[in-house]
Design an enzyme around this catalytic site. Structure first.
Site, PDB file in Angstrom:
ATOM      1  N   LYS A 178       0.863  -1.184   0.000  1.00 24.91           N
ATOM      2  CA  LYS A 178       0.000   0.000   0.000  1.00 24.91           C
ATOM      3  C   LYS A 178       0.899   1.233   0.000  1.00 24.91           C
ATOM      4  CE  LYS A 178      -1.598   3.070   2.511  1.00 24.91           C
ATOM      5  NZ  LYS A 178      -1.631   4.190   1.572  1.00 24.91           N
ATOM      6  N   GLU A 253       9.696   2.177  10.289  1.00 25.57           N
ATOM      7  CA  GLU A 253      10.723   3.173   9.931  1.00 25.57           C
ATOM      8  C   GLU A 253      10.067   4.539  10.058  1.00 25.57           C
ATOM      9  OE1 GLU A 253      13.763   2.606   9.438  1.00 25.57           O
ATOM     10  OE2 GLU A 253      13.852   0.470   9.017  1.00 25.57           O
ATOM     11  N   CYS A 287      13.724  11.534   6.093  1.00 26.07           N
ATOM     12  CA  CYS A 287      13.719  11.109   7.500  1.00 26.07           C
ATOM     13  C   CYS A 287      15.110  11.257   8.110  1.00 26.07           C
ATOM     14  CB  CYS A 287      13.256   9.673   7.596  1.00 26.07           C
ATOM     15  SG  CYS A 287      14.155   8.594   6.480  1.00 26.07           S
ATOM     16  N   GLU A 387      10.172  17.031  14.225  1.00 25.47           N
ATOM     17  CA  GLU A 387      10.519  16.800  12.824  1.00 25.47           C
ATOM     18  C   GLU A 387       9.699  17.758  11.954  1.00 25.47           C
ATOM     19  OE1 GLU A 387       9.114  13.201  10.831  1.00 25.47           O
ATOM     20  OE2 GLU A 387      11.152  12.912  10.117  1.00 25.47           O
TER      21      GLU A 387
HETATM   22  P1  NAD Z   1       2.177   8.933   7.262  1.00 23.54           P
HETATM   23  O1  NAD Z   1       2.432   8.196   8.540  1.00 23.54           O
HETATM   24  O2  NAD Z   1       1.132   9.956   7.237  1.00 23.54           O
HETATM   25  O3  NAD Z   1       1.800   7.889   6.106  1.00 23.54           O
HETATM   26  C1  NAD Z   1       2.631   6.796   5.779  1.00 23.54           C
HETATM   27  C2  NAD Z   1       1.780   5.699   5.164  1.00 23.54           C
HETATM   28  O4  NAD Z   1       0.895   5.191   6.152  1.00 23.54           O
HETATM   29  C3  NAD Z   1       0.899   6.161   3.992  1.00 23.54           C
HETATM   30  O5  NAD Z   1       0.879   5.159   3.008  1.00 23.54           O
HETATM   31  C4  NAD Z   1      -0.464   6.310   4.656  1.00 23.54           C
HETATM   32  O6  NAD Z   1      -1.527   6.180   3.748  1.00 23.54           O
HETATM   33  C5  NAD Z   1      -0.428   5.159   5.652  1.00 23.54           C
HETATM   34  N1  NAD Z   1      -1.357   5.266   6.784  1.00 23.54           N
HETATM   35  C6  NAD Z   1      -1.917   6.394   7.298  1.00 23.54           C
HETATM   36  N2  NAD Z   1      -2.750   6.063   8.319  1.00 23.54           N
HETATM   37  C7  NAD Z   1      -2.701   4.716   8.449  1.00 23.54           C
HETATM   38  C8  NAD Z   1      -3.341   3.787   9.327  1.00 23.54           C
HETATM   39  N3  NAD Z   1      -4.185   4.189  10.278  1.00 23.54           N
HETATM   40  N4  NAD Z   1      -3.062   2.478   9.197  1.00 23.54           N
HETATM   41  C9  NAD Z   1      -2.179   2.054   8.251  1.00 23.54           C
HETATM   42  N5  NAD Z   1      -1.569   2.877   7.385  1.00 23.54           N
HETATM   43  C10 NAD Z   1      -1.816   4.202   7.488  1.00 23.54           C
HETATM   44  O7  NAD Z   1       3.603   9.512   6.811  1.00 23.54           O
HETATM   45  P2  NAD Z   1       3.927  10.393   5.527  1.00 23.54           P
HETATM   46  O8  NAD Z   1       3.426  11.773   5.758  1.00 23.54           O
HETATM   47  O9  NAD Z   1       3.507   9.671   4.313  1.00 23.54           O
HETATM   48  O10 NAD Z   1       5.523  10.382   5.546  1.00 23.54           O
HETATM   49  C11 NAD Z   1       6.299  11.245   6.316  1.00 23.54           C
HETATM   50  C12 NAD Z   1       6.842  10.553   7.536  1.00 23.54           C
HETATM   51  O11 NAD Z   1       7.550   9.365   7.151  1.00 23.54           O
HETATM   52  C13 NAD Z   1       7.867  11.380   8.276  1.00 23.54           C
HETATM   53  O12 NAD Z   1       7.640  11.318   9.655  1.00 23.54           O
HETATM   54  C14 NAD Z   1       9.196  10.716   7.940  1.00 23.54           C
HETATM   55  O13 NAD Z   1      10.213  10.895   8.877  1.00 23.54           O
HETATM   56  C15 NAD Z   1       8.792   9.289   7.826  1.00 23.54           C
HETATM   57  N6  NAD Z   1       9.784   8.557   7.038  1.00 23.54           N
HETATM   58  C16 NAD Z   1      10.611   7.653   7.648  1.00 23.54           C
HETATM   59  C17 NAD Z   1      11.595   6.983   6.919  1.00 23.54           C
HETATM   60  C18 NAD Z   1      12.533   5.990   7.557  1.00 23.54           C
HETATM   61  O14 NAD Z   1      13.187   5.237   6.833  1.00 23.54           O
HETATM   62  N7  NAD Z   1      12.660   5.947   8.867  1.00 23.54           N
HETATM   63  C19 NAD Z   1      11.712   7.235   5.557  1.00 23.54           C
HETATM   64  C20 NAD Z   1      10.856   8.176   4.976  1.00 23.54           C
HETATM   65  C21 NAD Z   1       9.885   8.813   5.709  1.00 23.54           C
END
Ligand code: NAD
Length: 480
Positions: A178, A253, A287, A387
């Protein structure tokens, strides 16, 4: 300003990829895909619902019956096929990342190539990983954990899909992916690439939809054994909580607020460009971005001067232009988030050294912010603790090496860190005291065999190479 590709036709995506075929979405909700350089609608995606998700999970479950029993050699062959299939699409994947996400050309290609390399890294990792070990009358085998749900963020879509899929395939797991709904055009190009790899049907399935609908069903569904997630802390916590009901294995992550420690013997002409690359990579939407720069107090004036001198190299603008280092934020929401933090930094009493509030001149149409550097930052300010996920750097001073280490570790996050200095043994000594999953010395670098993942709120578990494969395996011992 020139815009990327300038495709004015709106692309419609109405299908998911389930059981080896593109199938019409059961979900009917439609979402616009907006180009961040000018706010124009460039795509419409029909979002999947719980029924689409259950169909994909059922396909993955059927495929697991045979794929879970494949030999190491067969999985290595599939990884090579995937590597070739995605390698053939590096240009298309880079172009669509630039257009849909606003990723700058110089970085977008690296992200896509890292995705390609993930298959090669998994191949090497799998070759080196003994799946069976025996002694006396005991045999220990590493078994695929089962159907895995792979949920990704929008800031490096190609890399996350490839990285998670590579580890899962190496382990013999089948998957439902997803991706972020905001990466739907990029996902379509990726799925077409993956489709050419000719994996057995059902091994990978892709459902595009909202996290609260498709993601939540994956987390809830008892036929999914494992969730590998990249995204925010709040959603990661929810996955851990909700996944407990079906005893999900999780790899999370999450976010970061990474420190870059500039040691007092650093050569500023090299150190400051390296620190700014760490801070502004992927337009700050990374990130691992090194968003806290820790500098010796006595060198602050020289550091400020070096930053001012280096900033013109971090040009903001058209992401398709190879000279651009910082592109737009992905969305209006992300633009507002970054602006609100710049305002908050000023309200908290930090000083703007470069950048500041508002759109850069000539870039009023898109979600562009000014790459911003704050000085006079205290580590307990919001801009140093939270962040931001944008090109905003906080410069913090320290008096001693011990204080630098203490400030670096004074964060709820622990994903990435950097140390810059001339005396390597000293830099290594400092690095070994940082509470972060990865520490780079003297500038950003990568090794696809090295683990990736966070201490503390930055996550649970590791990805990449052998470590990433282990996250998709269960251990069974047979004793005679
Ligand atoms: P997000 O948590 O809003 O969304 C991430 C994913 O989770 C999306 O596909 C979203 O549709 C899904 N999601 C949302 N609600 C959900 C639920 N209730 N159940 C299951 N899935 C759900 O994050 P974002 O805004 O897409 O990305 C930014 C964040 O990602 C930042 O905090 C960044 O630091 C982090 N990030 C971490 C890494 C790493 O390797 N540690 C890499 C890139 C981004």
């Amino acid at each position: 300003m020139k815009a990327v590709m300038k495709s004015e036709t709106i692309k419609a995506i109405t299908t998911h990829y389930i059981d080896g075929a593109f199938v019409e979405s059961h979900g009917r909700e439609v979402m616009d895909i907006v180009r961040p350089t000018d706010g124009k609608v460039i795509g419409r995606v029909t979002l999947g619902d719980e029924e689409d998700t259950r169909r994909a999970i059922a396909a993955a479950k059927r495929a697991l019956a045979s794929f879970g029993r494949t030999s190491k050699e067969e999985r290595l062959r599939y990884l090579r096929q995937l590597h070739k299939a995605v390698s053939d699409h590096v240009d298309d994947l880079t172009a669509v990342m630039i257009e849909e996400y606003g990723g700058v050309a110089q970085f977008a290609r690296l992200i896509v190539e890292s995705g390609v390399n993930a298959f090669a890294a998994a191949e090497k990792g799998l070759q080196e990983l003994p799946l069976t070990q025996s002694w006396g009358k005991t045999t220990v085998t590493l078994e695929p954990v089962g159907v895995a749900g792979l949920i990704t963020a929008w800031n490096a879509n190609a890399l996350f899909i490839c990285l998670k899929l590579a580890s899962a395939v190496a382990a013999g797991c089948t998957v439902v992916i997803k991706p972020s709904e905001m990466s739907s055009l990029q996902t379509r190009v990726m799925v077409e690439a993956l489709n050419a790899a000719e994996l057995p049907k059902g091994v990978f399935n892709v459902v595009t939809g909202l996290g609260t609908v498709v993601g939540a069903e994956m987390v809830r569904n008892p036929d999914v054994a494992k969730i590998s997630f990249t995204g925010s802390v709040a959603v990661g916590q929810q996955i851990m909580r909700d996944g407990a009901a079906t005893m999900k294995r999780v790899t999370l992550e999450l976010g970061g607020k990474s420190p870059t420690i500039l040691l007092d013997d650093a050569v500023l002409d090299k150190a400051i460009p390296a620190a700014l690359v760490l801070a502004f990579m992927n337009s700050g939407q990374a990130c691992a971005a090194g968003t806290r720069l820790l500098v010796p107090k006595r060198r602050l004036d020289d550091v400020k001067q070096a930053i001012r001198k280096t900033m013109p190299a971090f040009a903001v603008g058209d992401p398709a232009d190879p000279k651009t280092a910082v592109g737009p934020m992905v969305s209006q929401k992300q633009y507002e988030r970054v602006e609100s933090y710049i305002r908050k930094g000023i309200e908290e009493g930090a000083d703007v050294l470069v950048g500041g509030e508002g759109r850069p001149k000539g870039l009023e149409a898109g979600y562009f912010v000014k790459p911003t550097v704050f000085v006079n930052v205290k580590n307990d300010m919001a801009i140093a603790q939270e962040e931001i996920f944008g090109p905003v750097l906080s410069v913090i001073t320290y008096d001693s090496e011990d204080e630098a280490i203490r400030i670096a570790n004074d964060s709820k996050y622990g994903l990435h860190a950097a140390v810059i200095g001339t005396d390597l043994s000293r830099a290594r000594r400092v690095a070994s005291q940082l509470r972060a999953g990865r520490v780079v010395i003297n500038g950003m670098t990568d090794d696809p065999q090295a683990p990736w993942g966070g201490f503390k709120y930055s996550g649970v578990g590791r990805e990449y190479g052998r470590y990433g494969i282990e996250a998709f395996l269960e251990t069974r011992a047979i004793l005679e």
